[in-house]
Design a protein around this motif. Structure first.
Motif, PDB file in Angstrom:
ATOM      1  N   GLY A   1       0.799  -1.224   0.000  1.00 54.29           N
ATOM      2  CA  GLY A   1       0.000   0.000   0.000  1.00 54.29           C
ATOM      3  C   GLY A   1       0.824   1.263   0.000  1.00 54.29           C
ATOM      4  N   THR A   2       2.158   1.158   0.050  1.00 59.16           N
ATOM      5  CA  THR A   2       2.992   2.358  -0.021  1.00 59.16           C
ATOM      6  C   THR A   2       2.843   2.982  -1.410  1.00 59.16           C
ATOM      7  OG1 THR A   2       4.566   1.257   1.425  1.00 59.16           O
ATOM      8  CG2 THR A   2       5.328   3.249   0.288  1.00 59.16           C
ATOM      9  N   LEU A   3       2.688   4.310  -1.432  1.00 52.43           N
ATOM     10  CA  LEU A   3       2.576   4.990  -2.721  1.00 52.43           C
ATOM     11  C   LEU A   3       3.935   4.967  -3.422  1.00 52.43           C
ATOM     12  CD1 LEU A   3       0.614   6.606  -4.503  1.00 52.43           C
ATOM     13  CD2 LEU A   3       1.451   8.675  -3.394  1.00 52.43           C
ATOM     14  N   LEU A   4       3.986   4.334  -4.582  1.00 48.89           N
ATOM     15  CA  LEU A   4       5.246   4.243  -5.322  1.00 48.89           C
ATOM     16  C   LEU A   4       5.385   5.386  -6.311  1.00 48.89           C
ATOM     17  CD1 LEU A   4       5.384   0.449  -6.268  1.00 48.89           C
ATOM     18  CD2 LEU A   4       6.557   1.569  -4.384  1.00 48.89           C
ATOM     19  N   ALA A   5       4.262   5.732  -6.948  1.00 49.49           N
ATOM     20  CA  ALA A   5       4.306   6.753  -7.985  1.00 49.49           C
ATOM     21  C   ALA A   5       3.011   7.538  -7.931  1.00 49.49           C
ATOM     22  CB  ALA A   5       4.483   6.106  -9.356  1.00 49.49           C
ATOM     23  N   ASP A   6       3.145   8.837  -8.162  1.00 48.34           N
ATOM     24  CA  ASP A   6       2.044   9.771  -7.976  1.00 48.34           C
ATOM     25  C   ASP A   6       1.447  10.139  -9.341  1.00 48.34           C
ATOM     26  OD1 ASP A   6       0.400  11.430  -6.661  1.00 48.34           O
ATOM     27  OD2 ASP A   6       1.857  13.048  -6.405  1.00 48.34           O
ATOM     28  N   ALA A   7       0.132  10.260  -9.389  1.00 45.13           N
ATOM     29  CA  ALA A   7      -0.526  10.626 -10.640  1.00 45.13           C
ATOM     30  C   ALA A   7       0.069  11.911 -11.190  1.00 45.13           C
ATOM     31  CB  ALA A   7      -2.020  10.793 -10.403  1.00 45.13           C
ATOM     32  N   ASP A   8       0.403  11.909 -12.473  1.00 46.28           N
ATOM     33  CA  ASP A   8       1.026  13.064 -13.103  1.00 46.28           C
ATOM     34  C   ASP A   8       0.026  13.690 -14.057  1.00 46.28           C
ATOM     35  OD1 ASP A   8       2.791  14.933 -13.989  1.00 46.28           O
ATOM     36  OD2 ASP A   8       3.944  13.544 -15.251  1.00 46.28           O
ATOM     37  N   GLY A   9      -0.488  14.836 -13.676  1.00 49.05           N
ATOM     38  CA  GLY A   9      -1.463  15.501 -14.532  1.00 49.05           C
ATOM     39  C   GLY A   9      -2.875  15.006 -14.261  1.00 49.05           C
ATOM     40  N   VAL A  10      -3.805  15.422 -15.095  1.00 51.47           N
ATOM     41  CA  VAL A  10      -5.226  15.128 -14.845  1.00 51.47           C
ATOM     42  C   VAL A  10      -5.530  13.664 -15.158  1.00 51.47           C
ATOM     43  CG1 VAL A  10      -7.588  15.745 -15.409  1.00 51.47           C
ATOM     44  CG2 VAL A  10      -5.817  17.505 -15.388  1.00 51.47           C
ATOM     45  N   ILE A  11      -5.148  13.222 -16.355  1.00 50.22           N
ATOM     46  CA  ILE A  11      -5.459  11.837 -16.729  1.00 50.22           C
ATOM     47  C   ILE A  11      -4.263  10.965 -16.396  1.00 50.22           C
ATOM     48  CG2 ILE A  11      -6.163  10.312 -18.610  1.00 50.22           C
ATOM     49  CD1 ILE A  11      -7.544  12.670 -19.869  1.00 50.22           C
ATOM     50  N   SER A  12      -4.279  10.453 -15.193  1.00 56.49           N
ATOM     51  CA  SER A  12      -3.206   9.592 -14.703  1.00 56.49           C
ATOM     52  C   SER A  12      -3.728   8.925 -13.434  1.00 56.49           C
ATOM     53  CB  SER A  12      -1.950  10.427 -14.418  1.00 56.49           C
ATOM     54  OG  SER A  12      -0.881   9.574 -14.083  1.00 56.49           O
ATOM     55  N   ALA A  13      -2.958   7.999 -12.871  1.00 50.92           N
ATOM     56  CA  ALA A  13      -3.423   7.314 -11.665  1.00 50.92           C
ATOM     57  C   ALA A  13      -2.244   6.973 -10.771  1.00 50.92           C
ATOM     58  CB  ALA A  13      -4.188   6.050 -12.035  1.00 50.92           C
ATOM     59  N   ASP A  14      -2.514   6.995  -9.455  1.00 52.35           N
ATOM     60  CA  ASP A  14      -1.488   6.604  -8.482  1.00 52.35           C
ATOM     61  C   ASP A  14      -1.160   5.131  -8.627  1.00 52.35           C
ATOM     62  OD1 ASP A  14      -1.619   9.138  -7.579  1.00 52.35           O
ATOM     63  OD2 ASP A  14      -2.568   8.676  -5.646  1.00 52.35           O
ATOM     64  N   VAL A  15       0.094   4.774  -8.303  1.00 53.46           N
ATOM     65  CA  VAL A  15       0.498   3.372  -8.308  1.00 53.46           C
ATOM     66  C   VAL A  15       1.058   3.044  -6.930  1.00 53.46           C
ATOM     67  CG1 VAL A  15       2.037   1.671  -9.347  1.00 53.46           C
ATOM     68  CG2 VAL A  15       0.968   3.414 -10.783  1.00 53.46           C
ATOM     69  N   HIS A  16       0.538   1.964  -6.350  1.00 57.04           N
ATOM     70  CA  HIS A  16       0.960   1.578  -4.999  1.00 57.04           C
ATOM     71  C   HIS A  16       1.728   0.271  -5.037  1.00 57.04           C
ATOM     72  CE1 HIS A  16      -2.522   4.210  -4.531  1.00 57.04           C
ATOM     73  NE2 HIS A  16      -1.991   4.555  -3.359  1.00 57.04           N
ATOM     74  N   SER A  17       2.468   0.044  -3.959  1.00 55.82           N
ATOM     75  CA  SER A  17       3.187  -1.218  -3.843  1.00 55.82           C
ATOM     76  C   SER A  17       2.194  -2.320  -3.475  1.00 55.82           C
ATOM     77  CB  SER A  17       4.267  -1.114  -2.780  1.00 55.82           C
ATOM     78  OG  SER A  17       4.869  -2.381  -2.630  1.00 55.82           O
ATOM     79  N   SER A  18       2.378  -3.486  -4.056  1.00 57.16           N
ATOM     80  CA  SER A  18       1.465  -4.585  -3.756  1.00 57.16           C
ATOM     81  C   SER A  18       2.078  -5.543  -2.741  1.00 57.16           C
ATOM     82  CB  SER A  18       1.125  -5.337  -5.037  1.00 57.16           C
ATOM     83  OG  SER A  18       2.300  -5.840  -5.626  1.00 57.16           O
ATOM     84  N   VAL A  19       3.336  -5.315  -2.396  1.00 55.92           N
ATOM     85  CA  VAL A  19       4.028  -6.217  -1.467  1.00 55.92           C
ATOM     86  C   VAL A  19       4.869  -5.383  -0.517  1.00 55.92           C
ATOM     87  CG1 VAL A  19       4.177  -8.169  -3.080  1.00 55.92           C
ATOM     88  CG2 VAL A  19       5.961  -6.426  -3.086  1.00 55.92           C
ATOM     89  N   SER A  20       5.419  -6.031   0.504  1.00 55.43           N
ATOM     90  CA  SER A  20       6.400  -5.333   1.322  1.00 55.43           C
ATOM     91  C   SER A  20       7.774  -5.874   0.953  1.00 55.43           C
ATOM     92  CB  SER A  20       6.102  -5.546   2.804  1.00 55.43           C
ATOM     93  OG  SER A  20       6.252  -6.907   3.139  1.00 55.43           O
ATOM     94  N   GLY A  21       8.758  -4.993   1.006  1.00 53.38           N
ATOM     95  CA  GLY A  21      10.102  -5.417   0.615  1.00 53.38           C
ATOM     96  C   GLY A  21      10.963  -4.236   0.247  1.00 53.38           C
ATOM     97  N   GLU A  22      11.911  -4.498  -0.646  1.00 53.98           N
ATOM     98  CA  GLU A  22      12.892  -3.470  -0.961  1.00 53.98           C
ATOM     99  C   GLU A  22      12.893  -3.194  -2.465  1.00 53.98           C
ATOM    100  OE1 GLU A  22      16.846  -4.559   0.283  1.00 53.98           O
ATOM    101  OE2 GLU A  22      17.751  -3.023  -1.004  1.00 53.98           O
ATOM    102  N   VAL A  23      12.914  -1.919  -2.811  1.00 57.44           N
ATOM    103  CA  VAL A  23      13.000  -1.539  -4.223  1.00 57.44           C
ATOM    104  C   VAL A  23      14.412  -1.861  -4.702  1.00 57.44           C
ATOM    105  CG1 VAL A  23      12.869   0.359  -5.868  1.00 57.44           C
ATOM    106  CG2 VAL A  23      11.314   0.293  -3.914  1.00 57.44           C
ATOM    107  N   ILE A  24      14.556  -2.754  -5.663  1.00 55.60           N
ATOM    108  CA  ILE A  24      15.915  -3.080  -6.084  1.00 55.60           C
ATOM    109  C   ILE A  24      16.255  -2.540  -7.466  1.00 55.60           C
ATOM    110  CG2 ILE A  24      16.141  -5.141  -4.626  1.00 55.60           C
ATOM    111  CD1 ILE A  24      15.703  -6.725  -7.310  1.00 55.60           C
ATOM    112  N   ARG A  25      15.244  -2.149  -8.221  1.00 51.27           N
ATOM    113  CA  ARG A  25      15.545  -1.648  -9.555  1.00 51.27           C
ATOM    114  C   ARG A  25      14.424  -0.732 -10.008  1.00 51.27           C
ATOM    115  NH1 ARG A  25      16.130  -6.712 -12.601  1.00 51.27           N
ATOM    116  NH2 ARG A  25      14.603  -5.810 -14.007  1.00 51.27           N
ATOM    117  N   ILE A  26      14.786   0.348 -10.674  1.00 51.66           N
ATOM    118  CA  ILE A  26      13.769   1.169 -11.343  1.00 51.66           C
ATOM    119  C   ILE A  26      14.288   1.394 -12.748  1.00 51.66           C
ATOM    120  CG2 ILE A  26      12.546   3.375 -11.368  1.00 51.66           C
ATOM    121  CD1 ILE A  26      13.080   3.549  -8.339  1.00 51.66           C
ATOM    122  N   ASP A  27      13.762   0.671 -13.688  1.00 51.64           N
ATOM    123  CA  ASP A  27      14.275   0.820 -15.053  1.00 51.64           C
ATOM    124  C   ASP A  27      13.292   0.302 -16.084  1.00 51.64           C
ATOM    125  OD1 ASP A  27      14.409  -1.829 -14.600  1.00 51.64           O
ATOM    126  OD2 ASP A  27      16.569  -2.040 -14.920  1.00 51.64           O
TER     127      ASP A  27
END
Lengths: 333, 440
Positions: free
Chosen positions: B57-83
């Motif tokens: 449930g941690t917010l990973l990414a925030d809606a950007d602009g009007v037509i967009s949507a928040d993205v939350h984490s579905s698990v607990s753990g560690e972010v190991i890569r963003i690519d």
């Protein structure tokens, strides 16, 4: 190895070949009645017609167009069957060869083959023979269920021929020798089961309707064209009959005789030469019905089904242009 | 009396083999891959960094602009890569890879099973909660729900249709959701009723889902303003325009939206997500996914965390062997074939199908025999055969005049064509060409 393709990823079982096979199956009952009625001669005519249609298609595709053979798609077999259905059993074999040449080479392959012809190939063949050899094309055999080798030619007229020659002035004196006689008109039951003279495949309404029901169940055809075609013929002849009380307009006789049921179920429902949309098909069928009635009542020929369908075939592209399905969201309030 | 749309439609074999099997929790994979764009619109802005610890449930990414949507984490753990990681489509998309450690949720989420019936007072409160939970349309398109549910002042919704039609063969995720979360869906409908200020929500279910119809009909007796309508089992009954036509008899004019004729259609999955967002503060991080198909050994509907690799689900269903010719994400009529099974389940994935070559093989096209079956089957009243001819000859003006742009890409024409002409491909191409031309 996984494959990728665009959607959809499943398909209806019914392909072109399955449809063609179903049409052949649906034609079999009428073929049986034809052979039962007219014996060996009918069998020979049917076999010659199918074989020559397939042969012409093979020769054209292989040696004229130099393309892979298309005879596996069953469509030449159907044309051959339908052509035979529209011929009297006694027709000489060489005429069948000419008829099938006109049907396949001129009627179908000249336009580009399956799916591209404007006119129903079997009818092209029949009408060509009918105009070229009127005598041989109107020599009818008497049905005989007991003698397979019977060649008893009845040089009289079919039911429609008899009706054609009755008119108000002569009906009282029509018993003169050689003239057709109202009493020769078979009763409704014999016309329904097919114990009557005529072309091989057209005699039995029962067998044709059975085939039609099979096609409806298999979803090869929809009910629209047969219903509106037969319905309009019935309606117009009823109106005439009610107005004049003349037996020559008897609606049930008109429904059961000649090639009407064969035409309405098997020829006017030919995919390629009829309109694409339901609305267009209804207009096509009504046109066929009206033309059939006009030719039967007022034309020079006793039978008008083949001409009516061929004329409406020519109108199919026009009907397609002007009558199509309403696009969703364009309904007028 | 079952309702249906008037134009076209087909009856493909249903294959609903998983409809009686209760859903199962798919469990936690080793890694999840969460795309920042699981919706129509702009990708969400990434808020986390490599090495960050996240919870469910941690917010990973925030809606950007009007037509967009928040993205939350579905698990607990560690972010190991963003690519850029390969998605199911085969394209590389920006994804957040999380190594799963434990299963700890954010405190604000109510994970209890108790039913909440206290609907918030103001529409603003409701829409804020929906927005914060990152809810998008779960039927397939993934249009952000808060935007869809914000009705402009000059428009008025008088009927809310909840789409419980699952007309694609094999898929049973909506079916299972309706059976297992029936009351939540009805309360979700009440929430939306309140949001729009109406008392007219209709849950449309197709007639082969007897259990769902039974359960939901019984529950709606206790709730004012929510009713069940049974629709005919016919494809594409679940298409938005077809459903509106079936339920209301209205038609969405070409180029207009359902709200222009007073309708709003929401998928049952979306309505359930709305319930969880508003009543439980639970972001959209899991969904129902059916794994099935004629090559699937043990078909099953799963409750899956977003970002779970597709292969993780397939392995739980007995894996796949060399007889499996295609893996489809979505239904067999509109879904896409995939080759990369490491790609993740997203908010809009409704099913994973393993299909045999016999079933999914694309047949060789032959000449058109003018049977007219494509015209009869088109639920939009179009003439697919003509679209095919015009597209092949690049006749754009003519394509426009026969409404090619109104195609909903349901695939009925390509399914039914006895000559096996790829009509849907021509329709899609026509739409792209028309769009390109318009852009110029």
């Amino acid at each position: 190895m996984l494959k990728v393709s665009t959607a959809p990823h499943m398909f209806a079982k019914q392909d072109t070949n399955a449809i063609m096979k179903d049409v052949v199956i649906a034609l079999l009952p009428a073929a049986c009645v034809g052979i039962f009625n007219f014996g060996l001669t009918a069998l020979i005519t049917i076999i010659t017609s199918i074989a020559s249609c397939v042969m012409w298609e093979y020769l054209t595709v292989r040696y004229l167009l130099k393309k892979p053979s298309t005879i596996n798609d069953y469509s030449a077999i159907i044309t051959g069957l339908l052509l035979a259905f529209n011929l009297p059993a006694t027709i000489p074999v060489w005429m069948i060869l000419i008829g099938s040449f006109m049907a396949i080479v001129v009627g179908k392959m000249a336009f580009g083959g399956l799916g591209k012809n404007v006119f129903n190939p079997a009818l092209v063949g029949r009408v060509f023979l009918f105009i070229s050899f009127p005598v041989q094309m109107t020599m009818w055999m008497k049905p005989n269920w007991h003698d397979f080798f019977n060649r008893d030619i009845q040089t009289g007229a079919t039911t429609l021929g008899i009706l054609k020659h009755i008119d108000a002035s002569s009906s009282a004196t029509s018993l003169t020798h050689g003239n057709p006689d109202i009493s020769q008109i078979p009763d409704y039951w014999h016309m329904f089961i097919g114990y009557t003279g005529g072309c091989i495949g057209e005699v039995s309404a029962l067998a044709l309707i059975l085939g039609g029901i099979y096609l409806l169940i298999k979803k090869v055809i929809t009910w629209h064209i047969p219903f509106y075609y037969l319905g309009s013929v019935f309606l117009f002849s009823s109106l005439m009959w009610l107005a004049t009380q003349d037996i020559k307009f008897d609606p049930i006789t008109h429904l059961l005789s000649g090639g009407l049921i064969l035409g309405a179920i098997f020829m006017a429902t030919d995919y390629t030469t009829t309109p694409m949309t339901t609305k267009g098909k209804i207009i096509f069928a009504l046109g066929c019905g009206i033309l059939t009635v006009i030719i039967r009542f007022y034309g020079a020929y006793p039978e008008g089904v083949s001409f009516a369908i061929l004329i409406m075939n020519a109108f199919s592209p026009l009907i397609d242009k002007f009558y199509y399905t309403r696009v969703y969201g364009t309904r007028k309030k | 009396m079952t309702k249906t749309f008037s134009l076209g439609g087909i009856f493909p074999k249903k294959y609903k083999i998983t409809s009686e099997i209760p859903s199962k929790d798919a469990g936690l994979p080793e890694y999840v891959y969460i795309p920042v764009k699981q919706h129509i619109g702009t990708p969400a802005k990434i808020l986390v960094n490599k090495g960050d610890k996240v919870k469910v449930g941690t917010l990973l990414a925030d809606a950007d602009g009007v037509i967009s949507a928040d993205v939350h984490s579905s698990v607990s753990g560690e972010v190991i890569r963003i690519d850029e990681t390969e998605a199911a489509s085969g394209y590389f998309e920006n994804m957040i890879t999380i190594k799963v450690q434990g299963d700890e949720a954010e405190d604000y989420i109510d994970l209890s099973q108790t039913l909440c019936k206290e609907i918030p007072e103001t529409p603003q409160e409701i829409i804020d909660k929906i927005r914060k939970a990152g809810v998008v349309g779960m039927g397939g398109a993934g249009y952000p729900t808060p935007i869809k549910d914000t009705i402009p002042q000059d428009k008025k919704i008088d009927i809310l249709i909840i789409n419980g039609i699952e007309c694609e063969p094999w898929l049973t995720s909506d079916d299972r959701l309706m059976v297992e979360k029936a009351e939540e869906i009805v309360i979700g409908a009440k929430i939306l009723n309140k949001l729009f200020g109406i008392q007219n929500a209709i849950i449309a279910i197709d007639e082969n889902k007897l259990k769902a119809i039974d359960i939901i009909s019984n529950i709606t007796k206790r709730y004012v303003g929510v009713n069940v309508r049974v629709c005919k089992t016919k494809y594409p009954q679940g298409g938005e325009k077809q459903l509106i036509s079936a339920i209301t008899g209205r038609e969405v004019p070409s180029g207009k939206l359902p709200m222009d004729i007073g309708c709003l259609v929401q998928n049952v999955g979306t309505v359930f997500a709305v319930y969880e967002a508003v009543m439980k503060n639970k972001p959209l991080y899991e969904r129902y996914v059916t794994v099935s198909g004629d090559m699937c050994k043990t078909p099953q509907t799963f409750k899956v965390r977003i970002g779970t690799p597709i292969s993780f689900l397939i392995d739980q269903c007995g894996g796949y062997d060399e007889k499996t010719a295609q893996i489809i994400l979505g239904g067999p009529m509109m879904g896409n074939s995939i080759i990369h099974t490491q790609a993740p389940i997203t908010k809009t994935s409704s099913g994973v199908l393993l299909l045999s070559n016999e079933l999914s093989k694309r047949p060789t096209p032959t000449d058109c025999i003018r049977c007219g079956k494509c015209v009869d089957s088109c639920p939009m009243g179009l003439r697919p055969y003509l679209i095919g001819i015009y597209t092949r000859n690049n006749l754009l003006e003519e394509l426009k005049s026969i409404h090619a742009q109104d195609c909903i890409e349901c695939g009925c024409c390509a399914y039914i064509c006895p000559a096996r002409i790829p009509l849907l491909d021509f329709c899609k191409l026509a739409k792209i060409e028309l769009k390109n031309k318009q852009g110029k």
